[in-house]
Enzyme design. Sequence first.
Site, mmCIF file in Angstrom:
data_model
loop_
_atom_site.group_PDB
_atom_site.id
_atom_site.type_symbol
_atom_site.label_atom_id
_atom_site.label_comp_id
_atom_site.label_asym_id
_atom_site.label_seq_id
_atom_site.Cartn_x
_atom_site.Cartn_y
_atom_site.Cartn_z
ATOM 1 N N ASP A 113 0.899 -1.104 0.061
ATOM 2 C CA ASP A 113 0.099 0.025 -0.063
ATOM 3 C C ASP A 113 0.943 1.347 0.019
ATOM 4 O O ASP A 113 2.110 1.287 0.045
ATOM 5 C CB ASP A 113 -0.805 -0.068 1.147
ATOM 6 N N HIS A 152 1.489 -8.715 -3.606
ATOM 7 C CA HIS A 152 0.639 -7.767 -3.404
ATOM 8 C C HIS A 152 1.453 -6.473 -3.152
ATOM 9 O O HIS A 152 1.756 -6.001 -2.176
ATOM 10 C CB HIS A 152 -0.004 -8.219 -2.063
ATOM 11 N N ASP A 182 0.525 -17.111 -4.616
ATOM 12 C CA ASP A 182 1.255 -16.160 -5.584
ATOM 13 C C ASP A 182 0.365 -15.506 -6.359
ATOM 14 O O ASP A 182 0.449 -15.641 -7.473
ATOM 15 C CB ASP A 182 2.451 -17.011 -6.201
ATOM 16 N N GLU A 242 1.936 -10.118 0.578
ATOM 17 C CA GLU A 242 2.309 -8.721 0.372
ATOM 18 C C GLU A 242 3.724 -8.592 0.795
ATOM 19 O O GLU A 242 4.359 -9.754 1.125
ATOM 20 C CB GLU A 242 1.597 -7.940 1.359
HETATM 21 O O1 9MR Z 1 2.488 -6.711 9.059
HETATM 22 C C1 9MR Z 1 1.106 -6.592 9.585
HETATM 23 C C2 9MR Z 1 0.535 -8.095 10.388
HETATM 24 O O2 9MR Z 1 1.261 -8.384 11.247
HETATM 25 C C3 9MR Z 1 -0.866 -7.864 10.447
HETATM 26 O O3 9MR Z 1 -1.227 -9.191 10.683
HETATM 27 C C4 9MR Z 1 -1.410 -7.254 9.226
HETATM 28 C C5 9MR Z 1 -3.228 -7.192 9.353
HETATM 29 O O4 9MR Z 1 -3.390 -6.160 10.346
HETATM 30 O O5 9MR Z 1 -0.927 -6.433 8.704
HETATM 31 C C6 9MR Z 1 0.237 -6.107 8.326
HETATM 32 O O6 9MR Z 1 0.537 -4.911 8.002
HETATM 33 C C7 9MR Z 1 0.141 -4.311 7.141
HETATM 34 C C8 9MR Z 1 -0.318 -2.913 7.298
HETATM 35 O O7 9MR Z 1 -1.268 -3.137 8.021
HETATM 36 C C9 9MR Z 1 -0.707 -2.148 6.004
HETATM 37 N N1 9MR Z 1 0.390 -2.176 5.260
HETATM 38 C C10 9MR Z 1 0.656 -3.397 4.804
HETATM 39 C C11 9MR Z 1 1.223 -4.204 5.973
HETATM 40 C C12 9MR Z 1 1.614 -5.668 5.441
HETATM 41 O O8 9MR Z 1 0.765 -6.746 4.936
#
Ligand code: 9MR
Length: 536
Positions: free
Chosen positions: A149, A461, A507, A516
Amino acid sequence: MHSQPSVFRINQSGYATGLPVTAAVLGDGPVILKNAAGETLRSIDYDTPQTDPASADKVALVNLGVLAEGNYVLECGNASRQLTVCSSPWNTVTHTLIKGLYYQRCGCGLLPEHAGVYAHPPCHTAPAQEWTDQSVSRRITGGWHDAGDYGKYVAPGAVTVAHLLYTWKLFPQGCGDDLNIPETGNGLPDILNEARFELEWILQMQRSDGSFHHKLTKSHFAAFIMPQDDLEQEYLMPVCWCATADAAACLALAFRVYHSFDEPFANRMLLAAKHAWTWLQAHPDFVPFMNPEGVRTGWYGGRSDISNRFWAACELFASTGEDAYRLAAEKLYTTNLNLTEFGWMEVGGLGALCCLTDLKDHAGDVLYNRLKEDFLRRSEEALTLSHDSGYGTSIAPDRYIWGSILPVMSHAMAMIINTILTGRQDMRDAALLQWHYALGMNAMDLCFVTGFGENTVLHPHHRPSGADGIEAPVPGLISGGPNKCFCYPQTKEKLRPDTPPAKYFLDETPSADTNEIAIYWNSPAVFVGAYFNSPS
Ligand code: 9MR
Ligand code: ZN
């Protein structure tokens, strides 16, 4: 992704001369090592494959020992796989993992001479509004997009920078200095140039009272568009206790790193760190960060700020020598701090890094002797987890969480620090298995770093990778990897419920929960890569 997974799982970036070569085998019967000419070198003894609890694979590790430079073939029955051994196999992948952060830069354009086909015009340059008082606007520039993001978050950014700075302090030769970023050749090592890009942004996220805004994001995630097309209003979200402590820690650490290169910059950071600490002292009661009503971007909201305050106190003590910080760190120190965690949620490991590798004897009895004992015990647990896994992967089956690559790389970091402290080779060898995991020796037969490996992540992602019209994803980004703990319904629809945790992975671009990328997943991989990429 790729056709049939191989019977052999290997580090797809190759193996190093001088370090043990380990592959995983899923077959039965003798394993034969041949040279490039097809001549049998030897038959390899290995344990009978056992069912690996995380993947349900019947697998054994095959230790080939130290091999001379060259190409080899492993055979088991009709199956075979080539592997290469050379003196610096992980130079490019480590450097590219650092450069991966350059591709996340925000507020500036990425120029073709640095970014090649991934160049794009400047993004997110408009002033941000304060969420709580939208009549106030501030123009804050720079920083890295957090992940797939376009949000920018202080605590994850501070942790990422800290990984990079400790990497440089401990393994400068593993980092390279020719990353082809805009600052290359300016006299500052490139890993520090890249980290500075984020530090300059973190400094701007401080409020006049010393606290830090949690994040700078829109109210919701963007569609899969290029960053320069994401033009909706961005907001400075409310203050956050953990972010303030992490920023204090990271800026205090950065003071020591940048002092000899740019004293005014270093001093500016120490001042900001002290100011943040003063705010924390005046606000002792932790308030957990919650997304305000109407905000749906990343939470990153820690359940306590103890490890964050502890880390800040350690770094401030290391940078100032003032006893008040040492006393504060000692008071916050308990054996409950998890010293082998280096992620955004728990930063105890970063405090331990400061005490064990920087302060050392200066830390005093609690922060050195006691902490070291606790740290060694915790890293022993990481080693046991590695021994319990068929692939040598140092996480339990129920720890395949969102971003499981983080605990894997964190444990590798802990084992490396253990090796630095004790000289133990079994710790180093187990850390190496985690690096092999990231680069392909895993149940997916997949190299998790984009741009590397014969079977590699193709659809992370990651908005730019999805929207740029270029087939290959942006290189040097590490995927979060399998996640069976907290996943989206659409992932559950695609994977059978009995899919083992280490294979709970898609994937696919929409799979934020398994595929992601994130800056704070790249950076611990940089630490591990730079260690193994350093001349011994
Ligand atoms: O790294 C984060 C993971 O530990 C959490 O379980 C998840 C859901 O809340 O969010 C991950 O962080 C994301 C963040 O909230 C927004 N930017 C992308 C991050 C990676 O997926
Ligand atoms: Zn941007």
